[in-house]
Structure formats: C-alpha cells, structure tokens
Design a protein around this motif. Structure first.
Motif, short mmCIF file in Angstrom:
data_model
loop_
_atom_site.label_atom_id
_atom_site.label_comp_id
_atom_site.label_asym_id
_atom_site.label_seq_id
_atom_site.Cartn_x
_atom_site.Cartn_y
_atom_site.Cartn_z
N CYS A 1 0.86 -1.18 0.00
CA CYS A 1 0.00 0.00 0.00
C CYS A 1 0.90 1.23 0.00
O CYS A 1 1.61 1.48 0.98
CB CYS A 1 -0.92 0.00 1.21
SG CYS A 1 -2.09 1.38 1.27
N SER A 2 0.89 1.97 -1.08
CA SER A 2 1.81 3.10 -1.25
C SER A 2 1.27 4.35 -0.56
O SER A 2 0.16 4.36 -0.01
CB SER A 2 2.03 3.37 -2.73
OG SER A 2 0.88 3.99 -3.30
N ASP A 3 2.06 5.41 -0.61
CA ASP A 3 1.61 6.70 -0.08
C ASP A 3 0.78 7.47 -1.11
O ASP A 3 0.24 8.54 -0.79
CB ASP A 3 2.82 7.55 0.31
CG ASP A 3 3.57 6.98 1.51
OD1 ASP A 3 2.90 6.38 2.37
OD2 ASP A 3 4.80 7.11 1.56
N LEU A 4 0.67 6.93 -2.32
CA LEU A 4 -0.09 7.61 -3.37
C LEU A 4 -1.59 7.41 -3.15
O LEU A 4 -2.02 6.41 -2.57
CB LEU A 4 0.32 7.07 -4.74
CG LEU A 4 1.79 7.26 -5.13
CD1 LEU A 4 2.08 6.57 -6.45
CD2 LEU A 4 2.13 8.74 -5.22
N LYS A 5 -2.37 8.35 -3.65
CA LYS A 5 -3.81 8.28 -3.54
C LYS A 5 -4.43 8.30 -4.94
O LYS A 5 -3.78 8.67 -5.92
CB LYS A 5 -4.35 9.49 -2.75
CG LYS A 5 -3.76 9.64 -1.35
CD LYS A 5 -4.20 8.53 -0.43
CE LYS A 5 -3.67 8.76 0.98
NZ LYS A 5 -4.09 7.69 1.92
N ALA A 6 -5.68 7.89 -5.02
CA ALA A 6 -6.42 7.94 -6.28
C ALA A 6 -7.86 8.38 -6.00
O ALA A 6 -8.45 7.98 -4.99
CB ALA A 6 -6.41 6.58 -6.97
N LEU A 7 -8.40 9.20 -6.90
CA LEU A 7 -9.82 9.54 -6.87
C LEU A 7 -10.54 8.60 -7.83
O LEU A 7 -10.16 8.50 -9.00
CB LEU A 7 -10.04 10.99 -7.28
CG LEU A 7 -9.78 12.06 -6.22
CD1 LEU A 7 -9.83 13.45 -6.85
CD2 LEU A 7 -10.81 11.96 -5.09
N ILE A 8 -11.54 7.92 -7.34
CA ILE A 8 -12.25 6.94 -8.17
C ILE A 8 -13.75 7.17 -8.08
O ILE A 8 -14.28 7.67 -7.09
CB ILE A 8 -11.89 5.49 -7.76
CG1 ILE A 8 -12.13 5.28 -6.24
CG2 ILE A 8 -10.44 5.19 -8.07
CD1 ILE A 8 -13.26 4.38 -5.93
N ASP A 9 -14.45 6.79 -9.16
CA ASP A 9 -15.92 6.80 -9.14
C ASP A 9 -16.51 5.76 -10.08
O ASP A 9 -17.72 5.55 -10.11
CB ASP A 9 -16.48 8.18 -9.49
CG ASP A 9 -16.07 8.68 -10.86
OD1 ASP A 9 -15.44 7.92 -11.62
OD2 ASP A 9 -16.38 9.85 -11.18
N ASP A 10 -15.64 5.08 -10.86
CA ASP A 10 -16.09 4.13 -11.87
C ASP A 10 -15.59 2.74 -11.48
O ASP A 10 -14.38 2.49 -11.44
CB ASP A 10 -15.54 4.54 -13.24
CG ASP A 10 -16.01 3.63 -14.37
OD1 ASP A 10 -16.78 2.68 -14.10
OD2 ASP A 10 -15.60 3.87 -15.53
N PHE A 11 -16.51 1.83 -11.19
CA PHE A 11 -16.18 0.47 -10.79
C PHE A 11 -16.39 -0.52 -11.95
O PHE A 11 -16.61 -1.70 -11.73
CB PHE A 11 -17.01 0.05 -9.59
CG PHE A 11 -16.65 0.74 -8.30
CD1 PHE A 11 -16.04 0.04 -7.26
CD2 PHE A 11 -16.91 2.09 -8.10
CE1 PHE A 11 -15.72 0.68 -6.06
CE2 PHE A 11 -16.59 2.73 -6.92
CZ PHE A 11 -15.99 2.02 -5.89
#
Length: 351
Positions: free
Chosen positions: A185-195
C-alpha cells in the motif's frame, strides 16, 4: 446516536459493541444501556439502539437515565413499544455469528472500521484471538499488535482458509505481508468513481493506491476515474493466492463512510468473498444490515431514510423461509428471495 456529532458513532455500534464485549469474556457481560442520544433525529433512533442491543442477545437493558425519561416521556413509550415488538421473536433467535474479525487485546488502528463494514451488510464478529476453525478471517490494522500475525496468516492459508487484510494493515506491516504476497500500500492516492461492470459511485472517493505484481495477484473488484474506457485502475478487492488459500486485500477509502458510496454490485462481490462462513448474505445497497444466528434465523434491517429492496441469498436447498413478526412465508427461487423494507425497519426470518 447522531453520527454527525463529535463521536461519529455508526448505528451498527449498538450491536457490535455488545458482541465484542461478550466475546472478550463470555457470560460476564450482563446487559447494555441506552440513552436518548440521537433521539432529536426521530424516536426511531432511540428504538433502533434498543433493538440492536437486543439483536446482540443482551440479557437486559438499562434505560439511561431517569432524568432523561422524565424530561422526554415519549422515550418510555417508545421503549415499551420496542420491547413488545422484539418479545415476539427474541426467543427464536440463536447465538449471533458473523465474519470473524481478529482484534488483539488493547489493539488500535482503523478504529471502528468494523462498524462501517457492518453498515454495508457484512455481519461482524470481533474476537480477541485468531480463530483456527474459520474459512475467512478479517484483519484490520488492529492485527499489527500481534507480533506473530504473519505466521498466523500463513497457517490459515496453508489449511485452506482465506484471510482478508485491509489496506491499513497492509501499510502497517509491509515486510510481514511481503512474505506472503508481493503487494504493498503506497503513499499515493487515487480519486475513483467508476467500478467498471460493477457500476459507479455517485461521487468521487479517495482511496490509497495498492501496488502488486501482475499475474501474481488478481483484481476481483476494480475502480478508476474512469475505469471503463480508461487507461488505468486500482484494486478494491485483490486476490493473492498462497498455498491452499487466498489472501484478499480490501481497499478502505480514506473516509470510512465512503464505503457506503460503493455501488451495489461492488458491495455484492465483497460480501460474496467475505461470507464463506455464513449460509446467508444480502445483495443490494449499503446501510442495510444483516444479523445472522446459528439456528437458521436472521434479521435484515434498513438504516436508510427511504424504502429499499434487497435480495437475500441462501446456501442449500431452502424453498421457503418464514418472516416471524408477520408469520409470512417467502418463496426461495435459485437460492434467492427479495424483500422490501420501509425506512428504519427490519424483518426477522427463520429457515
């Protein structure tokens, strides 16, 4: 309680806290107490705290406190009506059971996450030891407090069981997890809304980015922004085969409450893989709870403010189930039947 207030308590806590304390020292938790917190939202919140405590099989309830009952006489009337309703079926319920979640003594990390998972229809059973007789064990960041946790994970996988680890635990003990699967699990983040084929969330959700070796692990549920016709995505539920079992990584949003925004089909997949020890699961949106007992009884409750329809999925060859408060039979077809719940109500079933 009102989850928007300072403690941010989720409805499911009224059930989960009693079960956890009971599991700490079985037979020595003699009851629960309920105060008027949250009743400004509606008396259903007060009734809900009462019946959730009873769903957990509390032997008695204290109405806290007498001055509150004098100041709000409608509380006593609501309590009386709730007890009359639950008296119709409490004697039919067996011992509560759920998805085993190991929380070592005095452990912290991803605090109260199990309550949020319970609000998504995953029955929780928090215990202070790592079980050796379960098909699936859930490990949150709390499990980092056990110095032998990696050995216990491997033993579970070697005997053919599964382990579900959250991204909080993955980030907390990366080297120990790396002895099982090349995933981090990295320190990077992601914004998601499409599964993808599992649908879309109504808004963007912030998640940690999980990295893994291609073909060493496989995504069961993915998400992106976009994922469909996009160029990349991120695992929400990741399968990491090891020996005779599987370690799954469950991605937890930075805001636990964003679990409620997962699309129905994504939640259905998570419920499917996490419910191997149960013969019942639900399909539908979040904020619908499932309470399972060891004698074939179960309860489905809506925490929503509007009517909701859900499917109940059973294992085995069950053809009929009976709703106990209405004495109504429901036909089961292809191991499923559908129900509709009015806001903040529940139905009690017996197979």
């Amino acid at each position: 309680r009102d989850p928007s207030f300072a403690q941010h308590l989720q409805n499911y806590l009224s059930y989960n806290v009693f079960r956890y304390l009971e599991n700490l020292r079985p037979g020595y938790n003699f009851g629960g107490w309920v105060d008027s917190g949250g009743s400004h939202m509606g008396l259903y919140r007060y009734a809900e705290q009462l019946w959730l405590t009873l769903f957990a099989k509390a032997p008695e309830i204290t109405l806290f406190a007498y001055n509150q009952l004098l100041r709000q006489p409608e509380l006593g009337k609501t309590a009386s009506e709730t007890f009359l309703l639950t008296d119709q079926f409490l004697g039919e319920l067996g011992k509560p059971k759920g998805i085993a979640s190991y929380k070592p003594y005095h452990a912290t990390g991803e605090d109260f996450l199990q309550n949020y998972l319970g609000m998504t229809g995953l029955p929780m059973d928090m215990i202070p030891f790592f079980p050796s007789d379960k098909k699936v064990v859930l490990l949150t960041e709390q499990a980092k407090s056990d110095p032998a946790i990696a050995d216990k994970i491997r033993e579970q996988l070697m005997r053919g069981g599964d382990v579900v680890v959250t991204t909080g635990l993955l980030k907390a003990i990366p080297d120990q997890i790396a002895s099982i699967a090349q995933v981090r699990c990295s320190d990077l983040k992601a914004l998601i809304d499409d599964f993808g084929w599992n649908g879309k969330s109504a808004r963007q959700l912030l998640i940690p980015q999980v990295h893994y070796l291609t073909n060493d692990s496989w995504e069961i549920v993915s998400a992106g922004n976009p994922l469909t016709n996009g160029v990349t995505g991120y695992p929400i539920l990741l399968r990491c085969p090891f020996a005779n079992g599987n370690m799954y990584v469950l991605t937890i949003p930075d805001n636990f409450a964003d679990l409620y925004a997962f699309p129905d089909n994504a939640l259905n997949m998570i419920r499917l893989f996490m419910s191997r020890d149960l013969d019942i699961r639900i399909e539908g949106p979040s904020k619908v709870g499932l309470f399972v007992y060891d004698n074939g009884t179960f309860i489905v409750e809506s925490f929503l403010d509007e009517p909701v329809s859900v499917r109940v999925v059973l294992s085995g060859e069950q053809k009929i189930v009976t709703e106990l408060t209405e004495n109504k039979a429901y036909s089961v077809e292809s191991n499923k039947f559908s129900i509709t719940l009015e806001p903040h109500t529940f139905k009690v079933f017996k197979k």
